[in-house]
Structure formats: C-alpha cells, structure tokens
Design a protein around this motif. Structure first.
Motif, PDB file in Angstrom:
ATOM      1  N   LEU A   1       6.051  12.858   2.559  1.00 27.97           N
ATOM      2  CA  LEU A   1       5.664  11.707   1.746  1.00 27.97           C
ATOM      3  C   LEU A   1       6.377  10.495   2.305  1.00 27.97           C
ATOM      4  O   LEU A   1       7.609  10.453   2.322  1.00 27.97           O
ATOM      5  CB  LEU A   1       6.036  11.922   0.279  1.00 27.97           C
ATOM      6  CG  LEU A   1       5.626  10.797  -0.687  1.00 27.97           C
ATOM      7  CD1 LEU A   1       4.103  10.701  -0.789  1.00 27.97           C
ATOM      8  CD2 LEU A   1       6.231  11.016  -2.069  1.00 27.97           C
ATOM      9  N   GLU A   2       5.604   9.513   2.754  1.00 26.75           N
ATOM     10  CA  GLU A   2       6.223   8.394   3.464  1.00 26.75           C
ATOM     11  C   GLU A   2       5.364   7.143   3.355  1.00 26.75           C
ATOM     12  O   GLU A   2       4.141   7.196   3.407  1.00 26.75           O
ATOM     13  CB  GLU A   2       6.422   8.767   4.933  1.00 26.75           C
ATOM     14  CG  GLU A   2       7.183   7.745   5.745  1.00 26.75           C
ATOM     15  CD  GLU A   2       7.556   8.263   7.140  1.00 26.75           C
ATOM     16  OE1 GLU A   2       8.030   7.450   7.944  1.00 26.75           O
ATOM     17  OE2 GLU A   2       7.376   9.462   7.413  1.00 26.75           O
TER      18      GLU A   2
ATOM     19  N   THR B   1       0.951   1.958   3.883  1.00 27.57           N
ATOM     20  CA  THR B   1       0.105   3.011   3.329  1.00 27.57           C
ATOM     21  C   THR B   1       0.998   4.166   2.927  1.00 27.57           C
ATOM     22  O   THR B   1       1.847   4.601   3.711  1.00 27.57           O
ATOM     23  CB  THR B   1      -0.935   3.500   4.352  1.00 27.57           C
ATOM     24  OG1 THR B   1      -1.765   2.404   4.745  1.00 27.57           O
ATOM     25  CG2 THR B   1      -1.825   4.580   3.742  1.00 27.57           C
ATOM     26  N   LEU B   2       0.806   4.650   1.702  1.00 24.55           N
ATOM     27  CA  LEU B   2       1.554   5.816   1.250  1.00 24.55           C
ATOM     28  C   LEU B   2       0.789   7.054   1.682  1.00 24.55           C
ATOM     29  O   LEU B   2      -0.365   7.251   1.295  1.00 24.55           O
ATOM     30  CB  LEU B   2       1.718   5.799  -0.274  1.00 24.55           C
ATOM     31  CG  LEU B   2       2.500   6.974  -0.867  1.00 24.55           C
ATOM     32  CD1 LEU B   2       3.946   6.974  -0.375  1.00 24.55           C
ATOM     33  CD2 LEU B   2       2.465   6.934  -2.396  1.00 24.55           C
ATOM     34  N   LEU B   3       1.446   7.884   2.502  1.00 28.35           N
ATOM     35  CA  LEU B   3       0.809   9.080   3.046  1.00 28.35           C
ATOM     36  C   LEU B   3       1.515  10.339   2.557  1.00 28.35           C
ATOM     37  O   LEU B   3       2.745  10.404   2.552  1.00 28.35           O
ATOM     38  CB  LEU B   3       0.836   9.057   4.576  1.00 28.35           C
ATOM     39  CG  LEU B   3       0.100   7.911   5.281  1.00 28.35           C
ATOM     40  CD1 LEU B   3       0.334   7.982   6.785  1.00 28.35           C
ATOM     41  CD2 LEU B   3      -1.391   7.946   4.970  1.00 28.35           C
ATOM     42  N   PHE B   4       0.718  11.320   2.148  1.00 26.09           N
ATOM     43  CA  PHE B   4       1.251  12.638   1.840  1.00 26.09           C
ATOM     44  C   PHE B   4       0.635  13.618   2.820  1.00 26.09           C
ATOM     45  O   PHE B   4      -0.565  13.865   2.799  1.00 26.09           O
ATOM     46  CB  PHE B   4       0.932  13.056   0.401  1.00 26.09           C
ATOM     47  CG  PHE B   4       1.465  14.419   0.043  1.00 26.09           C
ATOM     48  CD1 PHE B   4       2.823  14.660   0.034  1.00 26.09           C
ATOM     49  CD2 PHE B   4       0.598  15.471  -0.248  1.00 26.09           C
ATOM     50  CE1 PHE B   4       3.330  15.911  -0.280  1.00 26.09           C
ATOM     51  CE2 PHE B   4       1.087  16.729  -0.570  1.00 26.09           C
ATOM     52  CZ  PHE B   4       2.460  16.948  -0.581  1.00 26.09           C
ATOM     53  N   ARG B   5       1.465  14.098   3.727  1.00 27.28           N
ATOM     54  CA  ARG B   5       1.017  14.974   4.805  1.00 27.28           C
ATOM     55  C   ARG B   5      -0.173  14.377   5.548  1.00 27.28           C
ATOM     56  O   ARG B   5      -1.155  15.040   5.839  1.00 27.28           O
ATOM     57  CB  ARG B   5       0.702  16.370   4.275  1.00 27.28           C
ATOM     58  CG  ARG B   5       1.956  17.053   3.701  1.00 27.28           C
ATOM     59  CD  ARG B   5       1.739  18.490   3.377  1.00 27.28           C
ATOM     60  NE  ARG B   5       2.967  19.038   2.794  1.00 27.28           N
ATOM     61  CZ  ARG B   5       3.011  19.817   1.710  1.00 27.28           C
ATOM     62  NH1 ARG B   5       1.891  20.169   1.111  1.00 27.28           N
ATOM     63  NH2 ARG B   5       4.148  20.257   1.252  1.00 27.28           N
TER      64      ARG B   5
ATOM     65  N   HIS C   1       7.681  15.447  -4.966  1.00 27.72           N
ATOM     66  CA  HIS C   1       8.117  14.825  -3.717  1.00 27.72           C
ATOM     67  C   HIS C   1       8.539  13.391  -4.049  1.00 27.72           C
ATOM     68  O   HIS C   1       7.752  12.625  -4.614  1.00 27.72           O
ATOM     69  CB  HIS C   1       6.999  14.837  -2.684  1.00 27.72           C
ATOM     70  CG  HIS C   1       6.534  16.206  -2.308  1.00 27.72           C
ATOM     71  ND1 HIS C   1       7.022  16.883  -1.208  1.00 27.72           N
ATOM     72  CD2 HIS C   1       5.634  17.041  -2.898  1.00 27.72           C
ATOM     73  CE1 HIS C   1       6.435  18.075  -1.130  1.00 27.72           C
ATOM     74  NE2 HIS C   1       5.594  18.187  -2.146  1.00 27.72           N
ATOM     75  N   ILE C   2       9.768  13.019  -3.689  1.00 31.22           N
ATOM     76  CA  ILE C   2      10.329  11.713  -4.020  1.00 31.22           C
ATOM     77  C   ILE C   2      10.771  11.038  -2.734  1.00 31.22           C
ATOM     78  O   ILE C   2      11.589  11.590  -1.987  1.00 31.22           O
ATOM     79  CB  ILE C   2      11.519  11.861  -4.985  1.00 31.22           C
ATOM     80  CG1 ILE C   2      11.077  12.618  -6.253  1.00 31.22           C
ATOM     81  CG2 ILE C   2      12.099  10.502  -5.351  1.00 31.22           C
ATOM     82  CD1 ILE C   2      12.221  13.050  -7.136  1.00 31.22           C
ATOM     83  N   SER C   3      10.220   9.865  -2.462  1.00 30.80           N
ATOM     84  CA  SER C   3      10.472   9.216  -1.177  1.00 30.80           C
ATOM     85  C   SER C   3      10.864   7.758  -1.360  1.00 30.80           C
ATOM     86  O   SER C   3      10.368   7.072  -2.267  1.00 30.80           O
ATOM     87  CB  SER C   3       9.204   9.297  -0.307  1.00 30.80           C
ATOM     88  OG  SER C   3       9.441   8.826   0.999  1.00 30.80           O
TER      89      SER C   3
END
Length: 214
Positions: A126-127, A139-143, A206-208
């Motif tokens: 998660l980034e 852009t927030l991407l999860f995998r 998931h905490i980013s």
C-alpha cells in the motif's frame, strides 16, 4: 455493585486486546542523511522519551532495490537507519501489534512508510505514488491497483490536519499549505484469511504513510 465491577473488568480486558490503531509508522529524512523511523501519532509532537507504544517497533524492514546492508540504531524516540544514497526510503513492519479480536474474528495490521517523492514506482503493498518526480498529485496503490474513494489524512508542517479522498482512479492532489514536512496517511482493509505473528486472521488492515518536504 458486583455486577458493575464485572462489567468494568470485562470491558478493561476487551480494551487491552485492541491495539493503538491511531498509531502509525512514518519515516523522516533530510537530504542524504540517516532516516528516522517513528511509531506514534504523527499529528502530535514526539515525546523525547518516545511514544508509549514505541517499544512495539522492534524490527522494521527496509525495502530497497539493492542488497546493501542497512545499519539500524535504536534512539530514545526513534530508530535511526543509515541508508545509502539519497533516494526515497521505504520500510515495512508486520509485527508491531499482535492480532486482536474484531467482533467475532481476528484481525491484524501491517504498517508501511515511505519518505520522499522522487520515485514513481510502488514497492510497498500500500503506497502513495507521485505522478512524476516531486509532483503534488499521487495515486494510492494497493498491490499495483488504484484504490478509489480512500480516505487520506494530510498533516501539514504546522500540524494542521485535513481529510481528503482519492478519486475514481485512486488519485489525489495534495495542496500546498506551507513549507516544511508533510505526512500523508492512508489505510486499506483486506478481507480474507491470512497469517500474522504466527496467528490466523480473517482480515488485515494495511496502514501506510508518506512523508515529503516542500
């Protein structure tokens, strides 16, 4: 009276199993100096002796493209990491808090943190990824996939907070609200069986965070 005491005891036991979910890991780095890894509440000043939960941060894992060793040194209120080069710094930790009971099921958490916005590729599950080097749009991407309608918390250099939401494509613009260090936090709950800390869980939070300096 006895019934009230039993209720209070049961409530205390329940609360003891819930982690400090408001806490996050974040990384601060100035130029090519060492990275400082914190666990706490980013909107609050970090106590000199460390956040009360800081002792839970034991083994953050640096995510890097090479195999160069990174030296970790534990300070009073943060972990210092000597990272080669001056690029973005990323860390991951899935053992900060033990899984806890959420309703009738077990839940766990994985923490991620990134310092810098020079790289446009994601390396964490998660980034927040900038559209271009040092851009204000992310852009927030999860995998690798965009996360739409996700709530983000932006903390400005003067610790002013505001919530933003990603658009249908997972994008968000971080406004310019003064010079200094910004901290942006996001979370995403993944439903489905997993194993964390040797325990089976039904979902993972998931905490980013992303930090960068304007």
């Amino acid at each position: 009276m006895m019934k009230t005491m039993k209720i209070l005891t049961a409530l205390a036991a329940t609360m003891a199993t819930i982690p400090a979910v408001a806490h996050e890991i974040w990384v601060e780095r100035d130029a090519s100096g060492p990275a400082r890894i914190y666990l706490g509440e980013p909107a609050e000043a970090v106590p000199e002796a460390g956040d009360p939960e800081f002792h839970h941060l034991q083994k953050p894992q640096a995510i890097q493209s090479d195999d160069k060793p990174i030296a970790f040194v534990r300070r009073a209120n943060h972990i210092e990491a000597t990272v080669p080069g001056s690029g973005d710094v990323r860390v991951r930790d899935d053992s900060v808090f033990a899984p806890w009971k959420s309703g009738e099921k077990m839940q766990g958490a994985i923490f991620y943190a990134r310092a810098g916005r020079s790289e446009t590729a994601a390396k964490l599950d998660l980034e927040l990824v900038p559209a271009a080097a040092n851009a204000d749009r992310f852009t927030l991407l999860f995998r690798g996939k965009p996360v739409p309608a996700a709530k983000l918390t932006v903390i400005t250099p003067d610790r002013w907070q505001k919530a933003f939401f990603t658009d249908a494509n997972g994008g968000v613009e971080i406004p310019k609200l003064g010079a200094g260090r910004y901290i942006v936090g996001a979370s995403h709950t993944e439903e489905g069986p997993a194993k964390l800390g040797g325990q089976d869980v039904a979902s993972v939070v998931h905490i980013s965070t992303l930090t960068f300096v304007r």
